[in-house]
Design a protein around this motif. Sequence first.
Motif, short mmCIF file in Angstrom:
data_model
loop_
_atom_site.label_atom_id
_atom_site.label_comp_id
_atom_site.label_asym_id
_atom_site.label_seq_id
_atom_site.Cartn_x
_atom_site.Cartn_y
_atom_site.Cartn_z
N PRO A 106 0.80 -1.24 0.00
CA PRO A 106 0.00 0.00 0.00
C PRO A 106 0.82 1.28 0.00
O PRO A 106 0.28 2.36 -0.22
CB PRO A 106 -0.82 -0.11 1.30
N SER A 107 2.12 1.19 0.24
CA SER A 107 2.99 2.37 0.21
C SER A 107 4.40 1.95 -0.15
O SER A 107 4.78 0.78 0.04
CB SER A 107 3.00 3.08 1.57
N VAL A 108 5.18 2.90 -0.64
CA VAL A 108 6.58 2.61 -0.98
C VAL A 108 7.36 2.27 0.29
O VAL A 108 8.21 1.37 0.28
CB VAL A 108 7.22 3.80 -1.72
N GLU A 177 -8.60 3.79 -6.39
CA GLU A 177 -7.83 4.19 -7.56
C GLU A 177 -7.82 3.04 -8.57
O GLU A 177 -6.81 2.37 -8.80
CB GLU A 177 -6.39 4.56 -7.17
N VAL A 181 -3.76 2.48 -9.82
CA VAL A 181 -3.17 1.47 -8.95
C VAL A 181 -3.47 0.05 -9.42
O VAL A 181 -2.66 -0.86 -9.25
CB VAL A 181 -3.63 1.67 -7.49
N ILE A 185 -0.41 0.62 -13.30
CA ILE A 185 0.84 0.12 -12.72
C ILE A 185 1.53 -0.85 -13.68
O ILE A 185 2.76 -0.91 -13.75
CB ILE A 185 0.58 -0.55 -11.35
N LEU A 325 6.31 0.87 -8.25
CA LEU A 325 5.37 1.26 -7.19
C LEU A 325 5.46 2.75 -6.92
O LEU A 325 4.43 3.43 -6.77
CB LEU A 325 5.69 0.47 -5.92
N THR A 328 3.69 4.69 -9.64
CA THR A 328 2.23 4.58 -9.50
C THR A 328 1.70 5.52 -8.43
O THR A 328 0.74 6.27 -8.66
CB THR A 328 1.85 3.12 -9.15
N TYR A 329 2.31 5.50 -7.26
CA TYR A 329 1.82 6.36 -6.18
C TYR A 329 2.16 7.83 -6.43
O TYR A 329 1.44 8.73 -5.96
CB TYR A 329 2.36 5.87 -4.83
N VAL A 332 -0.71 9.00 -8.53
CA VAL A 332 -1.88 9.27 -7.69
C VAL A 332 -1.73 10.62 -7.00
O VAL A 332 -2.66 11.44 -6.99
CB VAL A 332 -2.05 8.15 -6.64
N GLU A 333 -0.55 10.87 -6.45
CA GLU A 333 -0.30 12.16 -5.78
C GLU A 333 -0.41 13.32 -6.75
O GLU A 333 -1.00 14.36 -6.45
CB GLU A 333 1.08 12.15 -5.13
N TRP A 346 12.38 8.64 -3.43
CA TRP A 346 12.19 7.28 -2.95
C TRP A 346 13.47 6.45 -3.01
O TRP A 346 13.58 5.44 -2.33
CB TRP A 346 11.11 6.56 -3.77
#
Length: 347
Positions: A106-108, A177, A181, A185, A325, A328-329, A332-333, A346
């Motif tokens: 669900p998160s990096v 999403e 997501v 992705i 990943l 992808t996020y 979204v941001e 990251w």
Amino acid sequence: MAGLSAVRILQVGLGGFGRDWAARVIPQVPEVEVVGTADVFAGSRELALAAGLTTPDRCFSSVEEGLEATDPDAVLVTASLIGHVPAAEAALRSGRHVLIEKPFAPSVAEAENLVALADQQQRVVAVSQNYRFFPAVQAVRQLVADRTLGDLHAVEIDFRQFSGREGIAGPHHALAEPLLVDMSIHHFDLLRYVLGREVTAITCRTWDPEWSLFTGPSEGVALIDSGDVVTSYRASWVSSGAKTAWAGEWRMDFAGGEVWWTSRGDGPEGWKADLVTVRRGRFLETLELPVVERVDRAGSLTEFAQAIAAGREPGVSGRNNLGSLATTYAAVEAAQTRATVELAGWR
């Protein structure tokens, strides 16, 4: 893997997608042997039992129970996203290798923690980015690496499908999403894989027509920087236009020509939709594609098993997947903030 024992696997996650893995994907890969299954939901276990995909003595209500009872070499996580990190952590801490369905976590930050834990335990953690295992993808990746057409400078990707055309909603229609997501992705991972470059920045807009069956945004556009290569991305889950194959339609501009390609059609023989054409001025050539022994998810599972047997990091390692990943996020941001998001943070 002649002469080697199959990798003994506990499959965690028996929902609709997990049952599809059990019925259609795992039987294609003799390098693995399923010794147990697990799911926290009784309904999913019952459906898997009714379908003959597992047996009562090999079906457990938790990953921990399954690990203790079956002593597997590895865990295949086909649960929904919320279950990825707990199942992977339990498996890695017990000394097992792990293959996880996408998205990784669900998160990096959570994904990075799993990679670090795998390193600590000296175990493999991998992500099933199955679109990599198709003939057109392999051909174009080699063409880019060999610089056959010179420098690549621009990429266009179009994805069009109409999910819910018949008025019936599926589980992915309720995702927050569903486009970025759940679907994009794949395209972002292919972009990194084919180009051999990391994404450095992304600008994105997403939206959803009020008549669609989706809860979250089902359409989007993005501008993606990969160093000196810029990608224009357009995608829709609710397009009335001619549908694309699942990998989308790609147009790549090189100094010495243009490449158009597509990959992953519908059904178990989706590889037959793979096509790569090269244009040099007035001359158009359709490339002969390489043979990929096992395509799609069977390809990622095979790579996982072979990496374990060889004691190497798989091409679909969790470490490699961090870039997909993060992209992808970041998308979204960018869509939520309407600002360009840089990805350098990251790494």
